[in-house]
Design a protein around this motif. Structure first.
Motif, PDB file in Angstrom:
ATOM      1  N   LEU A   1      -6.768  -2.840  -3.144  1.00  0.00           N
ATOM      2  CA  LEU A   1      -6.393  -3.083  -1.743  1.00  0.00           C
ATOM      3  C   LEU A   1      -7.545  -2.751  -0.799  1.00  0.00           C
ATOM      4  O   LEU A   1      -7.671  -3.364   0.279  1.00  0.00           O
ATOM      5  CB  LEU A   1      -5.158  -2.258  -1.374  1.00  0.00           C
ATOM      6  CG  LEU A   1      -3.816  -2.744  -1.949  1.00  0.00           C
ATOM      7  CD1 LEU A   1      -2.720  -1.727  -1.656  1.00  0.00           C
ATOM      8  CD2 LEU A   1      -3.450  -4.102  -1.373  1.00  0.00           C
TER       9      LEU A   1
ATOM     10  N   GLN B   1       1.148   4.033  -2.980  1.00  0.00           N
ATOM     11  CA  GLN B   1       0.795   5.428  -2.732  1.00  0.00           C
ATOM     12  C   GLN B   1       1.913   6.372  -3.173  1.00  0.00           C
ATOM     13  O   GLN B   1       1.647   7.460  -3.698  1.00  0.00           O
ATOM     14  CB  GLN B   1       0.472   5.627  -1.257  1.00  0.00           C
ATOM     15  CG  GLN B   1      -0.861   5.017  -0.855  1.00  0.00           C
ATOM     16  CD  GLN B   1      -1.109   5.047   0.636  1.00  0.00           C
ATOM     17  OE1 GLN B   1      -0.179   5.171   1.444  1.00  0.00           O
ATOM     18  NE2 GLN B   1      -2.366   4.934   1.036  1.00  0.00           N
TER      19      GLN B   1
ATOM     20  N   ILE C   1      -4.112   0.343  -5.444  1.00  0.00           N
ATOM     21  CA  ILE C   1      -4.716   1.032  -4.295  1.00  0.00           C
ATOM     22  C   ILE C   1      -6.216   0.779  -4.260  1.00  0.00           C
ATOM     23  O   ILE C   1      -6.790   0.498  -3.194  1.00  0.00           O
ATOM     24  CB  ILE C   1      -4.413   2.543  -4.357  1.00  0.00           C
ATOM     25  CG1 ILE C   1      -2.917   2.787  -4.119  1.00  0.00           C
ATOM     26  CG2 ILE C   1      -5.239   3.300  -3.323  1.00  0.00           C
ATOM     27  CD1 ILE C   1      -2.469   4.204  -4.414  1.00  0.00           C
TER      28      ILE C   1
ATOM     29  N   ARG D   1       0.831  -1.210   0.000  1.00  0.00           N
ATOM     30  CA  ARG D   1       0.000   0.000   0.000  1.00  0.00           C
ATOM     31  C   ARG D   1       0.865   1.259   0.000  1.00  0.00           C
ATOM     32  O   ARG D   1       0.617   2.203  -0.770  1.00  0.00           O
ATOM     33  CB  ARG D   1      -0.930   0.002   1.211  1.00  0.00           C
ATOM     34  CG  ARG D   1      -1.824   1.234   1.295  1.00  0.00           C
ATOM     35  CD  ARG D   1      -2.648   1.210   2.570  1.00  0.00           C
ATOM     36  NE  ARG D   1      -3.515   0.055   2.611  1.00  0.00           N
ATOM     37  CZ  ARG D   1      -4.730   0.018   2.064  1.00  0.00           C
ATOM     38  NH1 ARG D   1      -5.199   1.091   1.439  1.00  0.00           N
ATOM     39  NH2 ARG D   1      -5.466  -1.071   2.155  1.00  0.00           N
TER      40      ARG D   1
END
Length: 209
Positions: free
Chosen positions: A67, A43, A64, A39
């Motif tokens: 997830l 990001q 993302i 993650r």
């Protein structure tokens, strides 16, 4: 549960194949787990790709988004984790996910790391992974069956180079016909199948979900 390593998650995101994964594997997104560190890396790359895990920011954004749908990893057995961590071909994240796979009666591990599989095949613990490991060539085969030849070429070809085996299967001009695609897939799967007896490769025909 389906446990996916970073390599496989990244490549499937580049190939736009993540949306097909529940239908292919039979695991709902809440039954899919990866390492938590992915993650943070995604990001960081949503604005600018790092050229390593992410070759395009869109792939980071896709990860993302997925997830948010996925499950949360549990705690691996320390003894199993220690044994797997001692294998030089297996990185920390893979060791955690492989440990969790063994701790789950229906656990399956999806990976894009052939080096890790070859290292695993040299260790006695490999026997415990019989028919519990999925590889990207199997996902490609299922995408071909479910989404079709044109879809595969349109979605895999732009980033086929990020995986050596997939790149070879699709060919330099990426205009390979269905029959040759299947021959290439089965050639690579045959090599992996022979790494250990019993085979580590997951069998869709034997799966009961």
């Amino acid at each position: 549960m389906l446990y996916i390593d970073v390599d496989a998650m990244s490549k499937l995101a580049h190939w736009n194949a993540l949306p097909l994964l529940p239908k292919i594997t039979g695991f709902a997104w809440e039954e899919v787990v990866t390492v938590s560190s992915l993650r943070f890396r995604a990001q960081r790359c949503r604005e600018k790709a790092d050229g390593k895990v992410f070759h395009h920011a869109d792939a980071a954004i896709r990860i993302i988004e997925h997830l948010e749908l996925m499950g949360v990893a549990g705690t691996p057995d320390p003894a199993i984790l220690s044994e797997l961590s001692s294998l030089p071909q297996i990185d920390e994240g893979e060791a955690v996910l492989l440990s969790l796979t063994l701790g789950d009666a229906q656990g399956v591990f999806l990976t894009g790391d052939k080096r890790a599989l070859r290292g695993l095949a040299q260790n006695e613990i490999c026997r415990r992974f019989a028919r519990r490991i999925l590889v990207l060539e199997q996902i490609l085969e299922q995408c071909l069956a479910q989404a079709g030849h044109k879809w595969v070429l349109a979605n895999f070809c732009p980033y086929k180079h990020i995986d050596k085996a997939i790149n070879a299967i699709l060919g330099s001009r990426c205009d390979t016909g269905v029959e040759n695609l299947m021959d290439g897939i089965h050639s690579y799967l045959g090599e992996l199948d022979r790494l250990h007896d019993p085979s580590m490769l997951y069998s869709f025909d034997d799966a009961v979900r």
